[in-house]
Design an enzyme around this catalytic site. Structure first.
Site, PDB file in Angstrom:
ATOM      1  CD  GLU A 146      -4.631  -0.343   0.301  1.00  0.00           C
ATOM      2  OE1 GLU A 146      -4.153  -1.355   0.846  1.00  0.00           O
ATOM      3  OE2 GLU A 146      -5.567   0.309   0.797  1.00  0.00           O
ATOM      4  CG  HIS A 163      -3.284   0.851   3.725  1.00  0.00           C
ATOM      5  ND1 HIS A 163      -4.207  -0.163   3.841  1.00  0.00           N
ATOM      6  CD2 HIS A 163      -2.720   0.996   4.941  1.00  0.00           C
ATOM      7  CE1 HIS A 163      -4.191  -0.606   5.090  1.00  0.00           C
ATOM      8  NE2 HIS A 163      -3.306   0.075   5.778  1.00  0.00           N
ATOM      9  CG  HIS A 176      -8.566  -0.454   2.594  1.00  0.00           C
ATOM     10  ND1 HIS A 176      -7.362  -0.481   3.234  1.00  0.00           N
ATOM     11  CD2 HIS A 176      -9.446   0.127   3.445  1.00  0.00           C
ATOM     12  CE1 HIS A 176      -7.501   0.056   4.445  1.00  0.00           C
ATOM     13  NE2 HIS A 176      -8.764   0.439   4.594  1.00  0.00           N
ATOM     14  CD  GLU A 208      -9.416  -4.903   1.197  1.00  0.00           C
ATOM     15  OE1 GLU A 208      -8.703  -4.417   0.289  1.00  0.00           O
ATOM     16  OE2 GLU A 208      -9.052  -4.975   2.388  1.00  0.00           O
TER      17      GLU A 208
HETATM   18 ZN   LIG Z   1      -5.508  -1.133   2.537  1.00  0.00          ZN
END
Ligand SMILES: [Zn+2]
Length: 1086
Positions: free
Chosen positions: A768, A765, A862, A947
């Site tokens: 990010e 992504h 991420h 994350e």
């Molecule tokens: Zn992500």
């Protein structure tokens, strides 16, 4: 409504008063004793006929209060009351008792309860209930306030149906209520009727639930009236409770304003392979494009709020059995080239041991390019790497096909000529530096070539600046960055580098605390926004930047904006007021949505003036910007003065829903404003603002080159290859890191070739960027001389794909690749043409799988926009079934609990990590993500999503601090540390020394005890989301939305058995791998 809690007008309080005087009907607790008998229709009939025939006021009140209690307790009795005729009876009673305040009030309370049933509310409406009740609301008076309030509440309750709202609007009751509100507001000088005024506002809120209601409110001057009354309410603490509903009403009724752009589509489009011409491949437009009704918005909200547990995968087959492979086995042999460590003969080891000259070890210095998808066939091209004199440029220049537009444009050059007070614009200099060829080459070899005097001049200025002010940033080289960036292919053919990316940056000294939220900041900003409609004399509304119009002229005293550089994505800037700008972000390429990330340049500012910036087309429904996160700013002047830092900055920050809508109205999108105020330190500076610390593709490529040069090739096997080419033709690097064998003896080579694999990926992504910083930390650590790093290299082979979405990162997208798809939803069946990086990453994992080298750990890094701390998502069959409440018997189900070892270890050693935020549930909506596919299809037990917060931590030693690049990199290092926990079977790593080494690294003994057990954000002092129109979450947003509402069985027994279990399983698998792989395994499938 809670403000009335202590007030004697309270609904419950009044009832209790009534009951208190008629104990005959009530039990000691104040509940009617007749409930049981009256629950039946017949009992109700008795009560109603009594009501009809009773003569005196007190008895009527008494019966009504019992009726009310009954109805409140059981909704079905309300329906029965309707059937029994109680509704119209009460309405009649009301009509004829207008002069008896208490009796009226009692009737009104009962009517209010009746309205919990839509059909009852309609029945009352059809029988002129609205008119009857409206007539009971007088102008300002100090008498019978409780009855008046009951009337307003009853009217409000009737507005629960569409028919009644329509009727109220057509009878112009909205203007009536506005008039009443103004009257009560202006005459209630003693503030004795605050409750009445509040009730009137609530009634208006209900009445504006329809489009017609909002239009009526708007046309009757509701916004101006409420704005003015709210301003006076702000002056008195008593009246605070009136401000909030006033603001809510105004926001609700403000007209929806299309974004000031010509098209909702991204300014960048890309012709996809296999597509005849550009078509809108993003989400199909919403069919129901009629203007939004609050009712519908609420419906969406409810639908979306359905139980999260529904999303859990409960199909045991899907949890346990891998699906059929997505491609034939023959296609997998092409990936053998990405395991060079299995075939490399390490001849140089002998040489180096004899001559002591390690520079000839070529294994880690050649830059082999393997393009799997070039012309759909495997081609291998080795770039000339014979020159190893340390000059990056010669390696880089080779065969560059420069984008055609990478030349100076006069207009741009002139418009920036005053930047920094030096004669040529600095930015232009940077661009000059990346001109047709490498700056170094030009200098070294083409001193006499004078066609580009201007450019040459810039080069020398850059050199001088670098000489004089160069920051000496570790793992960064501006010239190398230039050279690398000149090869990066972007859709708009970027020809300018953003200064921070080129110059580099260091973490600022000290930690940056989260920004305190100013009380009522959102209200203040909303008032400022509403003022745009009321007081227009200071509104400028002048476009000062447009990505699609480079000839735009702007005022000499306005800020200048720019974003046509890597990862930049500002589309348009509008000067709203003298010191206020609306900013519109460019949607993802080939798409009309996913705006959240931003990165742009701003210049021509005056020092010490607060400028307000509003990013007006954000899409996420909440943001850490409401909880202490700040945007980051980089000042060129500061950098040249020796402070090259991205700094978290900005005051008056908040994030809230606004009233903009898409320009073409094709999608029902709710936009959010991120507003912040910046006071620049220097005038005439060039500054950069970003959502989070930028990390470009060129930064990655330059970084890999530096890393490669940094390692001792006799010790570290570092190999960078190109996994595949992206849609735009950029290479997607894959890096191998492991320890070189100690010697070429069979035993040493054998040990090396049997090391378990660990596969790490990141930045699927593009928005990010924090994930890239964590990956940078991982890469640097793995290449370092640290004792733990050495041990890890000796224990594992690391395969790292640090940027799964280079094209997205380059072109400043937030979520998607050039095909406007979220690549982390493509893992089930990735398209080889449209999602090449995912297709080949998965192919490589399949390859490892079939040669018996399934990774022991897979982790995809991420960023998480709505939570603090860092945490892991993993996969567990048992936890998923338990959490879903599935009937499947899990007793006989065997599951290796080793998936918890790494998160448990991280919780102990990584300051930003929080185990409490982890979860191990397999969701249906995530079935196509890397984590779930690698777990299910490759059988990787420890398959994770890492994350990382954009904001900071609410626990541990960094509690209350924002996470900067340093903390991100530290997390990347700590993740590596945690990998020691899966090597417990390897004797060398059992060493106490190493374990101590990790634990002593940070004084974190206290860390765990500070852990915060809150699952989500604590409530903000100010309510963030207003009711009505809570947006629908798109599937693609879910990644960052999941609540970790898991129910862990988290006892010591489980922990112990987990470790034992996992030790057993690893040593078993190791044994089997030794048996199976006496020879390099790739020979088996060749
Ligand atoms: Zn992500």
């Amino acid at each position: 409504m809670s403000v009335y809690g202590q007030n004697h007008f309270t609904w419950n309080g009044t009832l209790r008063d009534l009951h208190g005087s008629y104990t005959g009907f009530c039990t000691g607790r104040g509940r009617p004793s007749m409930t049981a008998t009256l629950s039946s229709s017949s009992g109700l009939e008795v009560l109603l006929s009594t009501l009809q025939n009773v003569g005196d006021v007190e008895s009527t009140l008494n019966i009504l209060s019992v009726l009310d209690e009954l109805l409140s307790a059981d909704r079905r009795i309300g329906m029965k009351a309707e059937e029994a005729g109680a509704v119209l009876l009460t309405l009649n009673l009301l009509k004829h008792n207008g002069q008896h305040a208490r009796r009226t009030a009692a009737c009104l309370w009962v009517i209010q309860v009746f309205c919990s049933s839509v059909s009852t509310a309609n029945l009352i409406g059809e029988n002129h209930g609205l008119d009857v009740i409206y007539r009971l609301i007088p102008q300002y008076t100090t008498k019978h306030l409780h009855a008046i309030k009951a009337a307003i509440n009853a009217f409000s309750a009737l507005l629960c149906t569409k028919a009644n709202v329509c009727s109220a609007v057509s009878k112009e009751y909205i203007s009536g209520f506005l008039w009443l509100y103004e009257d009560w507001h202006s005459k209630d000088n003693q503030d004795v009727a605050i409750a009445i005024r509040h009730a009137l506002l609530c009634c208006l809120l209900k009445a504006t639930d329809s489009t017609a209601g909002r239009q009526a409110f708007l046309s009757q001057g509701g916004i101006r009236l409420l704005y003015q009354t709210a301003q006076t309410c702000l002056l008195s603490k008593n009246l605070e409770c009136l401000v909030e509903p006033s603001v809510q009403l105004m926001r609700k009724c403000l007209p929806r304003i299309p974004l000031p752009v010509t098209s909702d589509q991204s300014a960048y489009s890309f012709l996809l392979p296999g597509t005849p011409a550009f078509t809108d491949v993003s989400e199909t437009p919403d069919e129901s494009s009629d203007e939004s009704d609050a009712e519908e918005a609420e419906d969406n909200h409810e639908a979306n709020n359905r139980d999260y547990d529904d999303d859990l995968e409960t199909d045991l087959n899907k949890l346990r059995l891998p699906p059929d492979p997505d491609r034939p086995k023959e296609l997998l042999t092409q990936y053998s080239c990405f395991c060079p460590e299995l075939s490399h003969d390490f001849q140089e080891l002998d040489l180096s041991s004899e001559t002591g000259d390690s520079s000839t070890a070529s294994s880690s210095s050649d830059d082999e390019v393997v393009l799997l998808n070039k012309d759909r066939t495997k081609t291998t091209a080795s770039r000339d790497s014979s020159t190893s004199d340390g000059s990056y440029s010669e390696m880089e220049i080779s065969s560059r096909d420069m984008p055609a537009a990478a030349h100076l444009e006069a207009c741009d050059f002139h418009s920036h000529s005053s930047i920094l007070g030096t004669s040529p614009g600095f930015r232009t200099m940077v661009r000059g530096a990346m001109g047709e060829a490498s700056p170094c080459q030009r200098e070294d070899e083409q001193d006499n070539e004078e066609d580009g005097t201007e450019e040459f001049y810039h080069h020398t200025i850059i050199d001088r600046l670098l000489e004089r002010h160069g920051a000496g940033i570790p793992h960064h080289d501006p010239k190398l960055y230039c050279a690398v960036a000149s090869k990066t292919k972007s859709i708009p053919d970027f020809s300018i580098l953003a200064f921070p990316d080129f110059w580099g940056h260091l973490p600022p000294p000290g930690h940056q605390p989260m920004a305190p939220r100013k009380p009522n900041i959102q209200r203040q900003k909303v008032f400022e926004d509403i003022q745009r409609f009321l007081k227009t004399d200071d509104i400028i509304n002048h476009v000062v930047f447009d990505l699609e119009d480079s000839n735009l002229q702007c005022h000499s005293d306005s800020l200048r904006f720019f974003s046509k550089f890597e990862s930049g994505n500002l589309r348009k800037a509008v000067q709203v007021r003298r010191y206020e700008y609306d900013l519109i972000l460019n949607p993802d390429v080939n798409s009309s949505q996913h705006t959240q990330w931003f990165y742009f340049e701003v210049s021509n500012m005056a020092a010490d003036v607060p400028y307000r910036f509003n990013v007006i087309n954000c899409e996420k429904s909440n943001s850490q910007f409401n909880y202490g996160m700040q945007p980051v700013l980089y000042s060129v002047k500061e950098a040249l003065e020796g402070r090259p830092h991205w700094i978290s900055t900005g005051t008056e920050i908040c994030y809230f829903r606004n009233n903009f809508c898409p320009a073409q109205g094709r999608r029902r999108t709710t936009f959010y404003t991120l507003t912040f105020t910046i006071t620049f330190k220097h005038s005439e500076d060039v500054c950069y603002l970003a959502y989070h610390y930028p990390y470009t593709y060129s930064a990655l490529m330059a970084h890999l080159k530096i890393l490669q040069k940094s390692v001792d090739p006799a010790k570290v096997f570092f190999k960078q290859q190109t996994l595949c080419s992206t849609l735009a033709g950029n290479s997607c690097p894959i890096v191998t890191i492991t320890a070189c064998p100690v010697s070429r003896r069979w035993k040493d080579l054998h040990q090396m070739r049997n090391r378990p694999y660990i596969v790490l990926t990141s930045r699927v992504h593009p928005g990010e960027s924090n994930a890239s910083w964590v990956m940078k930390g991982t890469l640097e650590f793995l290449c370092s001389n640290d004792l733990v790093a050495q041990s890890l290299r000796e224990a594992f082979v690391f395969k790292i794909i640090p940027m799964l979405n280079p094209d997205g990162v380059i072109n400043g997208t937030n979520r998607c690749d050039l095909n406007s798809k979220d690549l982390n939803r493509q893992w089930s069946k990735p398209d080889p043409l449209l999602s090449p990086t995912i297709y080949h990453t998965k192919g490589f994992l399949y390859y490892l799988n079939i040669i018996g080298r399934t990774p022991v750990v897979f982790c995809d890094y991420h960023g998480h926009s709505r939570k603090k701390n860092v945490f892991l998502y993993g996969c567990s069959i048992k936890e998923t079934l338990w959490q879903s409440g599935s009937a499947v018997d899990t007793v006989g189900l065997k599951e290796d609990p080793g998936y918890r070892t790494i998160p448990k270890t991280l919780d102990r050693i990584a300051p930003t990590f929080s185990f409490n935020s982890c979860n191990f549930l397999v969701e249906k909506s995530r079935s196509a993500t890397a984590r779930v596919v690698v777990w299910r299809e490759m059988g990787v037990l420890r398959s994770y999503t890492l994350e990382n917060t954009y904001n900071g931590c609410n626990q541990g030693i960094y509690k209350g601090l924002q996470t900067g690049t340093q903390e991100h990199q530290e997390m990347g290092m700590k993740f590596c540390h945690s990998l020691l926990s899966v090597t417990k079977d390897t004797r060398i790593l059992y060493s106490r020394k190493l374990i101590n080494h990790i634990d002593l690294d940070h004084n974190m003994l206290d860390h765990k005890s500070h852990n915060c057990f809150e699952d989500d954000e604590p409530p903000c002092a100010e309510e963030i989301e207003y009711s009505g129109g809570c947006p629908t979450l798109k599937g693609s947003d879910l990644d960052s939305d999941i609540d970790s509402n898991m129910a862990h069985v988290d006892d010591d027994d489980k922990e112990h058995s987990a470790q034992k279990h996992q030790q057993d399983s690893i040593s078993q698998s190791q044994q089997s791998s030794i048996k199976n792989h006496l020879f390099p395994p790739q020979t088996a499938i060749r």
